[in-house]
Scaffold this active site. Structure first.
Site, PDB file in Angstrom:
ATOM      1  N   ASP A   1     -84.411  45.231  36.536  1.00 41.30           N
ATOM      2  CA  ASP A   1     -83.795  46.529  36.286  1.00 41.30           C
ATOM      3  C   ASP A   1     -84.446  47.269  35.110  1.00 41.30           C
ATOM      4  O   ASP A   1     -83.766  47.763  34.238  1.00 41.30           O
ATOM      5  CB  ASP A   1     -82.295  46.271  36.023  1.00 41.30           C
ATOM      6  CG  ASP A   1     -81.486  47.538  35.833  1.00 41.30           C
ATOM      7  OD1 ASP A   1     -81.751  48.517  36.536  1.00 41.30           O
ATOM      8  OD2 ASP A   1     -80.581  47.532  34.974  1.00 41.30           O
TER       9      ASP A   1
ATOM     10  N   ASN B   1     -84.353  34.730  32.965  1.00 48.61           N
ATOM     11  CA  ASN B   1     -83.208  35.625  33.014  1.00 48.61           C
ATOM     12  C   ASN B   1     -82.727  35.751  34.450  1.00 48.61           C
ATOM     13  O   ASN B   1     -83.498  36.134  35.341  1.00 48.61           O
ATOM     14  CB  ASN B   1     -83.562  37.024  32.506  1.00 48.61           C
ATOM     15  CG  ASN B   1     -82.353  37.955  32.563  1.00 48.61           C
ATOM     16  OD1 ASN B   1     -81.392  37.798  31.820  1.00 48.61           O
ATOM     17  ND2 ASN B   1     -82.385  38.905  33.499  1.00 48.61           N
ATOM     18  N   GLU B   2     -81.480  35.402  34.664  1.00 50.19           N
ATOM     19  CA  GLU B   2     -80.792  35.583  35.939  1.00 50.19           C
ATOM     20  C   GLU B   2     -81.542  35.065  37.153  1.00 50.19           C
ATOM     21  O   GLU B   2     -81.711  35.772  38.137  1.00 50.19           O
ATOM     22  CB  GLU B   2     -80.406  37.047  36.108  1.00 50.19           C
ATOM     23  CG  GLU B   2     -79.477  37.535  35.002  1.00 50.19           C
ATOM     24  CD  GLU B   2     -78.654  38.751  35.381  1.00 50.19           C
ATOM     25  OE1 GLU B   2     -79.099  39.511  36.253  1.00 50.19           O
ATOM     26  OE2 GLU B   2     -77.569  38.925  34.789  1.00 50.19           O
TER      27      GLU B   2
ATOM     28  N   ASN C   1     -74.402  36.162  31.469  1.00 48.80           N
ATOM     29  CA  ASN C   1     -74.448  37.613  31.668  1.00 48.80           C
ATOM     30  C   ASN C   1     -73.254  37.952  32.565  1.00 48.80           C
ATOM     31  O   ASN C   1     -73.228  37.541  33.725  1.00 48.80           O
ATOM     32  CB  ASN C   1     -75.747  38.027  32.378  1.00 48.80           C
ATOM     33  CG  ASN C   1     -76.986  37.815  31.519  1.00 48.80           C
ATOM     34  OD1 ASN C   1     -76.880  37.405  30.362  1.00 48.80           O
ATOM     35  ND2 ASN C   1     -78.157  38.105  32.066  1.00 48.80           N
TER      36      ASN C   1
ATOM     37  N   TYR D   1     -69.497  45.867  37.325  1.00 48.47           N
ATOM     38  CA  TYR D   1     -69.891  45.661  38.731  1.00 48.47           C
ATOM     39  C   TYR D   1     -68.743  45.070  39.538  1.00 48.47           C
ATOM     40  O   TYR D   1     -68.696  45.190  40.747  1.00 48.47           O
ATOM     41  CB  TYR D   1     -71.117  44.736  38.829  1.00 48.47           C
ATOM     42  CG  TYR D   1     -72.352  45.355  38.232  1.00 48.47           C
ATOM     43  CD1 TYR D   1     -72.841  46.566  38.720  1.00 48.47           C
ATOM     44  CD2 TYR D   1     -73.032  44.751  37.187  1.00 48.47           C
ATOM     45  CE1 TYR D   1     -73.960  47.147  38.166  1.00 48.47           C
ATOM     46  CE2 TYR D   1     -74.154  45.324  36.632  1.00 48.47           C
ATOM     47  CZ  TYR D   1     -74.615  46.529  37.119  1.00 48.47           C
ATOM     48  OH  TYR D   1     -75.727  47.120  36.576  1.00 48.47           O
TER      49      TYR D   1
ATOM     50  N   GLU E   1     -75.182  39.053  28.017  1.00 46.96           N
ATOM     51  CA  GLU E   1     -75.039  40.403  28.574  1.00 46.96           C
ATOM     52  C   GLU E   1     -73.595  40.649  28.948  1.00 46.96           C
ATOM     53  O   GLU E   1     -72.909  39.762  29.468  1.00 46.96           O
ATOM     54  CB  GLU E   1     -75.900  40.613  29.836  1.00 46.96           C
ATOM     55  CG  GLU E   1     -77.369  40.746  29.554  1.00 46.96           C
ATOM     56  CD  GLU E   1     -78.209  41.081  30.792  1.00 46.96           C
ATOM     57  OE1 GLU E   1     -77.670  41.704  31.738  1.00 46.96           O
ATOM     58  OE2 GLU E   1     -79.378  40.702  30.817  1.00 46.96           O
TER      59      GLU E   1
ATOM     60  N   TRP F   1     -75.116  44.247  26.336  1.00 46.99           N
ATOM     61  CA  TRP F   1     -76.153  44.921  27.112  1.00 46.99           C
ATOM     62  C   TRP F   1     -75.861  46.396  27.120  1.00 46.99           C
ATOM     63  O   TRP F   1     -74.822  46.769  27.605  1.00 46.99           O
ATOM     64  CB  TRP F   1     -76.191  44.383  28.556  1.00 46.99           C
ATOM     65  CG  TRP F   1     -77.415  44.822  29.272  1.00 46.99           C
ATOM     66  CD1 TRP F   1     -77.520  45.776  30.243  1.00 46.99           C
ATOM     67  CD2 TRP F   1     -78.736  44.306  29.067  1.00 46.99           C
ATOM     68  NE1 TRP F   1     -78.822  45.900  30.649  1.00 46.99           N
ATOM     69  CE2 TRP F   1     -79.587  45.015  29.947  1.00 46.99           C
ATOM     70  CE3 TRP F   1     -79.292  43.337  28.221  1.00 46.99           C
ATOM     71  CZ2 TRP F   1     -80.960  44.771  30.002  1.00 46.99           C
ATOM     72  CZ3 TRP F   1     -80.642  43.102  28.292  1.00 46.99           C
ATOM     73  CH2 TRP F   1     -81.455  43.816  29.180  1.00 46.99           C
TER      74      TRP F   1
ATOM     75  N   LYS G   1     -76.287  51.692  29.814  1.00 45.21           N
ATOM     76  CA  LYS G   1     -75.352  50.783  29.128  1.00 45.21           C
ATOM     77  C   LYS G   1     -75.610  50.729  27.628  1.00 45.21           C
ATOM     78  O   LYS G   1     -74.997  49.937  26.914  1.00 45.21           O
ATOM     79  CB  LYS G   1     -75.431  49.386  29.736  1.00 45.21           C
ATOM     80  CG  LYS G   1     -74.923  49.335  31.178  1.00 45.21           C
ATOM     81  CD  LYS G   1     -74.719  47.933  31.686  1.00 45.21           C
ATOM     82  CE  LYS G   1     -74.370  47.943  33.158  1.00 45.21           C
ATOM     83  NZ  LYS G   1     -75.474  48.379  34.019  1.00 45.21           N
TER      84      LYS G   1
HETATM   85  C1  GCB Z   1     -78.459  42.271  34.381  1.00 44.85           C
HETATM   86  C2  GCB Z   1     -79.889  42.176  34.025  1.00 44.85           C
HETATM   87  C3  GCB Z   1     -80.376  43.369  33.241  1.00 44.85           C
HETATM   88  C4  GCB Z   1     -79.765  44.627  33.828  1.00 44.85           C
HETATM   89  C5  GCB Z   1     -78.272  44.544  33.689  1.00 44.85           C
HETATM   90  C6  GCB Z   1     -77.545  45.757  34.274  1.00 44.85           C
HETATM   91  O1  GCB Z   1     -77.798  41.344  34.704  1.00 44.85           O
HETATM   92  O2  GCB Z   1     -80.227  40.986  33.366  1.00 44.85           O
HETATM   93  O3  GCB Z   1     -81.762  43.409  33.296  1.00 44.85           O
HETATM   94  O4  GCB Z   1     -80.269  45.792  33.244  1.00 44.85           O
HETATM   95  O5  GCB Z   1     -77.805  43.436  34.379  1.00 44.85           O
HETATM   96  O6  GCB Z   1     -77.305  46.708  33.563  1.00 44.85           O
HETATM   97  O7  GCB Z   1     -77.245  45.725  35.464  1.00 44.85           O
END
Ligand code: GCB
Length: 626
Positions: A167, A423-424, A478, A484, A518, A563, A582
């Site tokens: 992202d 990451n993720e 995260n 979401y 996050e 985040w 964000k």
């Molecule tokens: C996440 C990712 C990050 C995204 C964030 C989002 O889980 O690690 O890179 O920018 O969510 O804002 O969706």
């Protein structure tokens, strides 16, 4: 072992470093004809572009911004005559995502991976006391065999385009500094430090033992000397390995850094063959039970997931933005950040060393989940069988190499307290397990200080689904309950789901610290609404009040990194409004309303918040306190 030294270029008694930053010639290779047309000897056109910078945001046409493929850079460098009989190198702090370097038309090196340094030895190729041409071909395509992962597609009009599985905008080019370097033939290649403290009180240690190991490429003896901030020599030692003993050592502490200057010399009798120096901080870091201990004292992390991202220069290193970011982090009461989602420019770690920030250093292993909307998809149960793909062995190799480059580059920074190795990633499938084992073992083997290892876990890496959390020394979550999942008026359901997951982690009794790496809500700096709606500044605050209440209910939660620090550019789409919003700060580094709420909380949280596993009395720190 790496074939080039990762030491930062410096001018010392024996070394020279000349910056090649400035305006370079630049062109796109739309038809991929560069080699064939001998651009290796000089590129066409007369366009010039700043280095360091991402190339994308200077231009006014979309085809250039979105360009996918090879771009070419060229500059001239004058190599001093007195450098003959030294090792002459061109050092790139990064080239995103891969590069081939030519000097005077001759290929001198290539490098894969866009966020770590590499060096071309040009000793035999350059003309001394004369001008030499440097040409670099940089490619920015994404694939599943290099990190970060994504794909590259060809549109109906024949143009290529990247589809990141992450992202953030696929900024690329020569985004960090380039140096022309002279190092003596016999030189320091690398060094390691580990610390042992005795009699720690109030930021000092009665005795600090610094065990060291210096790697050189010759036989001459090695000498070390350590100077304090007043310039006084406080310890010295001889030999390629040994111990420096410091009495009444000033410790490197959170937001209260003390830096010593370490000088390493290779000597021939009284002659200095090579000299390298670096500022170091005396501190230990370890995880014990659910505590993160710095110098044996529990710390609670508060801060951010960040990006290297700003207007016009994109992901290019921007010294002014760096300064502003540290000032904002100090203002808001932060003490830490994660280098999401790639190792940052070296200057940022130097600043964190100086300012006493705790850094979780993340390698660019992002996108190991084959989806452009993984942040959404993971919450809805989608799986992609990522670790079953036949390209995994190649990806693993690239990942391990980047890990080696990162740990070698960053291991001597006191600010680096942990490594984030992915990451993720998709961890719902057993196929991830052997991959994780290799990556986690490698990090342990490479780090002389054996710092804690972690990875940031995506929404569906839950206690019952995730196959890999056992590898982490600290569990890093995260979580986007309330954004979401069940955003807006459903936030009470979000809280219930969040607490249910946390209760399930608690029941596992892992006896490890948990961090939130996050959590956040997209917020438009322009929007206010009472009562709140999602995207308004009011909602970002309500969301934070909810998550703070959850964090504070679990004594094993030992850190929160929201985040994101600032709004940042992403690829365009219906989920993003000219980027990810964000940020606690706008992309121009001005506060949103939530910044004041965080400042109130973070400046009041004690550094040892929840130490000893006790959820301390919670004052008005703006969560829903019980
Ligand atoms: C996440 C990712 C990050 C995204 C964030 C989002 O889980 O690690 O890179 O920018 O969510 O804002 O969706």
């Amino acid at each position: 072992m790496l074939e080039y030294s990762m030491l930062y270029p410096k001018t010392t008694e024996s070394r020279r470093a000349i910056s090649l930053n400035g305006m370079w010639k630049f062109c796109l290779d739309e038809k991929a004809v560069g080699e064939q047309e001998k651009w290796t000897e000089g590129i066409p056109g007369n366009d010039r572009i700043p280095v360091p910078a991402s190339f994308q945001d200077f231009y006014t046409d979309k085809d250039t911004r979105e360009f996918t493929g090879d771009v070419w850079y060229e500059t001239d460098m004058f190599v001093p005559g007195e450098w003959e009989n030294t090792q002459v190198q061109v050092r790139f702090a990064a080239a995103t995502h891969r590069a081939v370097v030519y000097v005077n038309g001759i290929k001198v090196t290539e490098h894969e991976g866009g966020f770590l340094p590499f060096t071309a030895d040009v000793t035999e190729i350059v003309r001394y006391n004369a001008s030499n041409k440097v040409v670099v071909k940089v490619n920015n395509e994404l694939n599943e065999t290099n990190i970060p992962c994504g794909s590259t597609v060809t549109l109906a009009n024949g143009k290529k385009m990247t589809k990141p599985y992450f992202d953030f905008f696929n900024y690329s080019g020569l985004q960090r500094s380039v140096h022309l370097v002279s190092v003596p033939k016999e030189s320091v290649f690398d060094f390691d430090l580990t610390y042992e403290l005795d009699g720690v009180t109030n930021g000092t240690a009665q005795t600090a033992k610094i065990s060291y190991q210096v790697q050189t490429n010759g036989e001459h003896p090695v000498f070390l000397e350590l100077f304090d901030e007043s310039g006084a020599s406080v310890a010295s030692a001889q030999g390629a390995q040994g111990v420096l003993t410091v009495s009444d050592a000033h410790l490197w502490q959170v937001r209260n850094a003390y830096l010593y200057r370490l000088v390493i010399r290779i000597m021939d009798e009284s002659l200095v063959i090579d000299e390298y120096e670096q500022e170091i901080g005396i501190r230990t870091v370890e995880v014990k039970g659910t505590e993160i201990l710095l110098n044996g004292q529990p710390v609670y992390l508060r801060g951010f997931g960040k990006h290297e991202d700003s207007d016009i220069v994109g992901r290019g290193f921007n010294i002014g933005v760096m300064k502003r970011d540290f000032e904002l982090m100090k203002w808001i009461g932060a003490n830490s950040f994660r280098t999401s989602h790639y190792p940052y420019s070296e200057e940022i770690y130097e600043m964190a060393d100086r300012e006493g920030f705790l850094v979780i250093d993340e390698v660019a292993a992002v996108g190991l989940f084959a989806s452009m909307l993984n942040f959404m998809d993971a919450s809805s149960g989608k799986t992609t069988a990522f670790f079953e793909s036949e390209t995994i062995p190649v990806l693993l190799k690239a990942h391990l190499k980047a890990l080696e480059e990162m740990i070698t580059r960053d291991k001597n920074h006191p600010c680096v307290i942990a490594w984030s190795l992915l990451n993720e990633p998709e961890t719902t499938n057993e196929a991830a397990v052997p991959y994780f084992k290799e990556v986690f073992d490698k990090a342990h083997e490479l780090d002389p200080q054996k710092r804690p290892r972690t990875y940031a876990m995506i929404m569906n890496s839950t206690p019952d689904q995730c196959k890999c959390f056992q590898f982490s020394d600290m569990i890093a979550l995260n979580r986007y309950y309330g954004w979401y999942v069940c955003g807006g008026y459903e936030i009470s359901n979000a809280e219930a789901m969040f607490r249910k997951e946390m209760d399930a982690w608690k029941a596992k009794n892992l006896n490890k610290p948990f961090l939130f790496t996050e959590y956040g809500a997209d917020t438009l700096g322009s929007e206010h609404k009472l009562p709140s709606v999602m995207w308004s500044q009011e909602y970002q605050k309500e969301y934070l009040e909810m998550v703070h209440g959850v964090f504070d209910s679990y004594d094993f939660v030992k850190g929160e990194q929201i985040w994101n620090f600032a709004d940042f550019q992403t690829w365009e789409g219906i989920m993003r409004v000219n980027g990810n919003k964000k940020g606690v700060f706008t992309r121009q580094r001005q506060p949103k309303d939530a910044a004041y709420l965080l400042k109130e909380r973070w400046t009041n949280l004690p550094l040892n918040f929840k130490a000893g596993g006790v959820v301390q009395e919670r004052r008005n720190l703006n969560g829903k306190f019980s």
